[in-house]
Design a protein around this motif. Structure first.
Motif, PDB file in Angstrom:
ATOM      1  N   ASP A  72     -52.469  11.500   7.949  1.00 58.17           N
ATOM      2  CA  ASP A  72     -52.917  12.877   8.135  1.00 58.17           C
ATOM      3  C   ASP A  72     -51.852  13.625   8.927  1.00 58.17           C
ATOM      4  N   ASN A  73     -52.176  14.834   9.334  1.00 59.99           N
ATOM      5  CA  ASN A  73     -51.222  15.648  10.097  1.00 59.99           C
ATOM      6  C   ASN A  73     -51.657  15.829  11.539  1.00 59.99           C
ATOM      7  N   GLY A  83     -48.615  15.631  13.453  1.00 60.22           N
ATOM      8  CA  GLY A  83     -47.548  16.367  12.784  1.00 60.22           C
ATOM      9  C   GLY A  83     -47.350  15.729  11.428  1.00 60.22           C
ATOM     10  N   PRO A  84     -46.185  15.884  10.809  1.00 56.55           N
ATOM     11  CA  PRO A  84     -45.954  15.229   9.522  1.00 56.55           C
ATOM     12  C   PRO A  84     -46.182  13.725   9.628  1.00 56.55           C
ATOM     13  N   PRO A  85     -46.813  13.087   8.647  1.00 56.72           N
ATOM     14  CA  PRO A  85     -47.047  11.656   8.717  1.00 56.72           C
ATOM     15  C   PRO A  85     -45.760  10.879   8.981  1.00 56.72           C
ATOM     16  N   THR A 107     -40.189  10.662   9.309  1.00 58.98           N
ATOM     17  CA  THR A 107     -41.365  10.856   8.468  1.00 58.98           C
ATOM     18  C   THR A 107     -41.487   9.724   7.457  1.00 58.98           C
TER      19      THR A 107
END
Length: 404
Positions: free
Chosen positions: A312-313, A316-318, A339
């Motif tokens: 999920d975020n 932040g970005p996975p 990421t």
């Protein structure tokens, strides 16, 4: 197979003194706790490939990489499965995999024994001769007659953390009979088809400010509960929380965070009914739902937690994140290292998953590789979604920078 995180499978005999409940306030929100950032350097190196390097089919990297030194200076490197094999050598770069098993799970059909499937993945030694091991232990109801009725295997999983010890420098690990093996678990017995349920300690152990710390994680329970509000409130809230002890060789001495102090004692629910069970449930702290490892950072009075959040975020970005703390309760806002998309850009065709991240410094001087400097390795595993026995354990250099 060992759970990696709750989302992956759906897809912590003495009373510690009252002094243990005190907590320094330097990590409180608003304090100037330094953050840390990480940047991958160079190319990743495959240090173990299955089945090519496996001794048996179940000799697979199925937990975060850990390392410790024995009294002769030999490094024991483990990325455990429920059958534990290890790699040995004088440096992390010269390890040789051994096909002499250090531990085999017992496949015990009684959930009260806490002895079904065990992943020894947290080690600590003071002298290189006697090694304490904390294990992620799963009871697999689906593997035992009449212990799982529905088709969902995950609903018949019951997790705990158990204690093991080696008296020969880490070459063999012994188990204990319940309740002597019980280290951390929820104060409720196994319920058929009402899981997954339970606690586990999936980080390594770190000595910090006189205490030995680890971080426990759990399953939110009962199934489909609604947090701390609504008609179906959770009995066990989801997330991770710190546990600590003054004696890593006494499994009953670990205490969890209750939101105010370290006073949560973990109780075995099988000898008899547990009075006031809510008093034996730890309180989660921010960000630790994604924790994989913790390390003491050599350049400051800090603990660094390695977080892997790919679904999920929320952070932040996975991807892979780092956060810091001075008390293991209050943590700084996580900083992104890499990421999922960046990690997987050079993968071959197929369906892969990444998991099991940890930092190990090849220049660490402590026996437990719990201390890191500015240039540790990050270890992680790539899993083939179409073949559970096809895995690669990678390592890659990472540069850490402390931001005051």
């Amino acid at each position: 197979m060992r759970r990696m995180l709750p989302i992956l499978c759906g897809l912590a005999l003495i009373v510690v003194s009252e002094a243990q409940s005190s907590l320094p306030a330097e990590g409180a929100p608003g304090s100037a706790t330094a953050t840390i950032t990480g940047k991958l350097e160079g190319s990743r190196v495959a240090v173990f490939r299955t089945p090519k390097d496996s001794c048996i089919p179940n000799d697979i990297p199925d937990a975060m990489a850990r390392a410790f030194r024995d009294s002769t200076g030999t490094i024991h490197f483990v990325s455990a499965s429920s059958d534990m094999f290890q790699s040995l050598g004088s440096t992390l770069a010269t390890l040789k995999h051994s096909c002499k098993a250090a531990f085999h799970s017992a496949n015990d059909p009684n959930p009260a024994d806490f002895n079904d499937q065990s992943w020894l993945d947290s080690f600590y030694t003071l002298d290189g001769k006697t090694i304490a091991a904390l294990s992620h232990t799963e009871y697999h109801g689906w593997s035992h007659p009449d212990e799982c009725l529905g088709p969902n295997y995950g609903a018949c999983e019951y997790d705990s953390d158990t204690y093991h010890v080696s008296n020969d420098g880490g070459y063999h690990f012994e188990s204990f009979n319940a309740p002597a093996n019980f280290l951390a678990g929820i104060p409720y017995q196994y319920v058929i088809d009402r899981g997954p349920m339970g606690y586990s300690v999936d980080t390594n152990v770190v000595k910090f400010n006189g205490w030995y710390y680890a971080v426990a994680t759990d399953w939110t329970w009962p199934p489909n509960c609604s947090g701390d509000k609504g008609p179906h409130r959770c009995v066990v809230p989801g997330g991770g929380g710190p546990i600590r002890t003054l004696n890593v060789f006494d499994p009953s001495s670990w205490r969890g965070w209750n939101g105010t102090d370290f006073s949560v004692a973990f109780v075995d629910p099988y000898p008899g009914p547990v009075s006031h069970p809510k008093e034996h449930i730890y309180t989660p702290v921010p960000y630790m739902f994604a924790v994989n490892a913790i390390n003491a950072y050599q350049s400051g009075n800090l603990v660094v937690a390695t977080l892997w959040d790919y679904w999920d975020n929320e952070l932040g970005p996975p991807g892979l994140y780092l956060t810091t703390s001075t008390d293991l309760v209050n943590w700084t806002k996580p900083t992104l290292v890499v990421t999922v998309k960046e990690l997987s850009k050079n993968d071959p065709k197929g369906s892969f998953l990444y998991a099991y991240f940890s930092l190990i410094d090849p220049n660490a001087t402590d026996l437990n590789f719990s201390v890191i400097g500015n240039h540790p390795y990050v270890y992680y595993v790539r899993l083939n979604n179409n073949n559970v026995y096809d895995r690669v354990l990678f390592r890659q250099k990472v540069k850490l920078t402390l931001n005051q």
